[in-house]
Design a protein around this motif. Sequence first.
Motif, PDB file in Angstrom:
ATOM      1  N   SER A   1      91.027  73.656  64.022  1.00  0.00           N
ATOM      2  CA  SER A   1      89.663  73.367  62.933  1.00  0.00           C
ATOM      3  C   SER A   1      88.144  73.996  63.514  1.00  0.00           C
ATOM      4  O   SER A   1      88.031  73.876  64.513  1.00  0.00           O
TER       5      SER A   1
ATOM      6  N   VAL B   1      84.448  69.999  62.485  1.00  0.00           N
ATOM      7  CA  VAL B   1      85.194  68.387  62.991  1.00  0.00           C
ATOM      8  C   VAL B   1      86.241  68.823  62.082  1.00  0.00           C
ATOM      9  O   VAL B   1      86.594  68.236  60.982  1.00  0.00           O
TER      10      VAL B   1
ATOM     11  N   LEU C   1      88.611  65.685  63.510  1.00  0.00           N
ATOM     12  CA  LEU C   1      89.305  63.825  62.480  1.00  0.00           C
ATOM     13  C   LEU C   1      88.101  62.963  62.342  1.00  0.00           C
ATOM     14  O   LEU C   1      86.881  63.466  63.778  1.00  0.00           O
ATOM     15  N   ASN C   2      88.383  61.871  61.587  1.00  0.00           N
ATOM     16  CA  ASN C   2      87.215  61.812  61.347  1.00  0.00           C
ATOM     17  C   ASN C   2      87.177  60.085  61.385  1.00  0.00           C
ATOM     18  O   ASN C   2      88.637  59.792  60.670  1.00  0.00           O
ATOM     19  N   ILE C   3      86.977  59.402  62.110  1.00  0.00           N
ATOM     20  CA  ILE C   3      87.782  57.733  61.966  1.00  0.00           C
ATOM     21  C   ILE C   3      86.508  57.028  61.405  1.00  0.00           C
ATOM     22  O   ILE C   3      85.148  57.385  62.513  1.00  0.00           O
ATOM     23  N   LYS C   4      86.698  56.640  60.791  1.00  0.00           N
ATOM     24  CA  LYS C   4      85.357  55.806  59.810  1.00  0.00           C
ATOM     25  C   LYS C   4      84.867  54.565  60.871  1.00  0.00           C
ATOM     26  O   LYS C   4      85.486  53.503  60.645  1.00  0.00           O
TER      27      LYS C   4
ATOM     28  N   ASP D   1      81.527  49.769  65.228  1.00  0.00           N
ATOM     29  CA  ASP D   1      80.509  50.085  64.988  1.00  0.00           C
ATOM     30  C   ASP D   1      79.381  50.196  66.050  1.00  0.00           C
ATOM     31  O   ASP D   1      78.451  50.591  65.726  1.00  0.00           O
TER      32      ASP D   1
ATOM     33  N   GLY E   1      80.491  52.684  67.969  1.00  0.00           N
ATOM     34  CA  GLY E   1      80.973  54.007  68.302  1.00  0.00           C
ATOM     35  C   GLY E   1      81.978  54.094  69.799  1.00  0.00           C
ATOM     36  O   GLY E   1      82.445  55.477  69.993  1.00  0.00           O
TER      37      GLY E   1
END
Length: 331
Positions: free
Chosen positions: A176, A179, A181-184, A202, A204
């Motif tokens: 890509s 971004v 990959l997004n890990i919430k 939370d 990070g």
Amino acid sequence: MYAQETMAINHKGTQVSVRNTIVTAAPIAPSDPLQNDIWFDTVAEVTKIYNGTVWLTINLDALSKKEDSVNKSTDTNLADATNTKFPTELAVKTYVDTKFTASVDDDITAVSFDGANLTVDEGATSFSTDLSSLKDSDWFQEASGNTATNINQNIYTMGNVGIGTNSPNAQLDIESTGVPLNIKPSTATPTGTQTGQIFMDDEGILYTYDGSRSKWLSVDRQNLTWARGIIATNQYLTAHNSLSSANGYRMLRDATITGITAQANALGSWSLLILKNNSSTSIAYITLSGEAGKHARNLNVDINEGDYIQAYCLGLLVNNPLGTIEFAWRK
């Protein structure tokens, strides 16, 4: 041809009149007919018989009687099962309209698919069709070789999966320009079960579940080091050149010590003790026997936020001892 009349003697000797009836099919009535002659009017398409005076239509009476109310069936449900009455046009129309009129709105109200059956609800009725023969067999149900049949199932594939690429070079290949990959982040710690599971808190910090220690530990590991630049005998090692024996490293968060190393400038026998909060009781240690260095990476010692950690050299005439611990943040 017309009816012929002759005289004859019967078996009693009586003279009688014998008449031979003639049947005629023509567009106009025969001339000079005799009584009982029959004429099929090809124009009106009716059958008539001559009564000696006029031509009478044979079926005229039946046609008129059909219109009599006593011979009509007005049953709109056609439930009388009559074999003699004629149903009226209104009765037939009402019956047919009832059969073809939905009792409620016939708009489609719902559509559902359970992975095998497609169901469409239309008013008070519904229909379903089995689409299981169209299922995609490229994916398998978890822990089996059965093909997946439901979108809610846990599935797997034996090949590589590419996202943003049609030539994946790994089991999961993400390519890509944005971004990838997004890990919430999560404020709650999940229930871990297997090594390799990951989540982000939370703050990070990325954590992975350590199955051997049965806890969540940060992916990033950190080191703390103590030393003495002289020959040491039974004394504290200093942290970052601090001369205070009571000084130590203070923990920002809950942590777990996962490894320890000890090294000296010469062979020797001594122990590196790890202490906390100025206590004389060690929480972890490593012992050297006639060797210059040693390490272990299988420790599982929990320390808490706010604890300060110290190191102590237990031994005689240890040549410039140095000790290090490895730790990870713990959830």
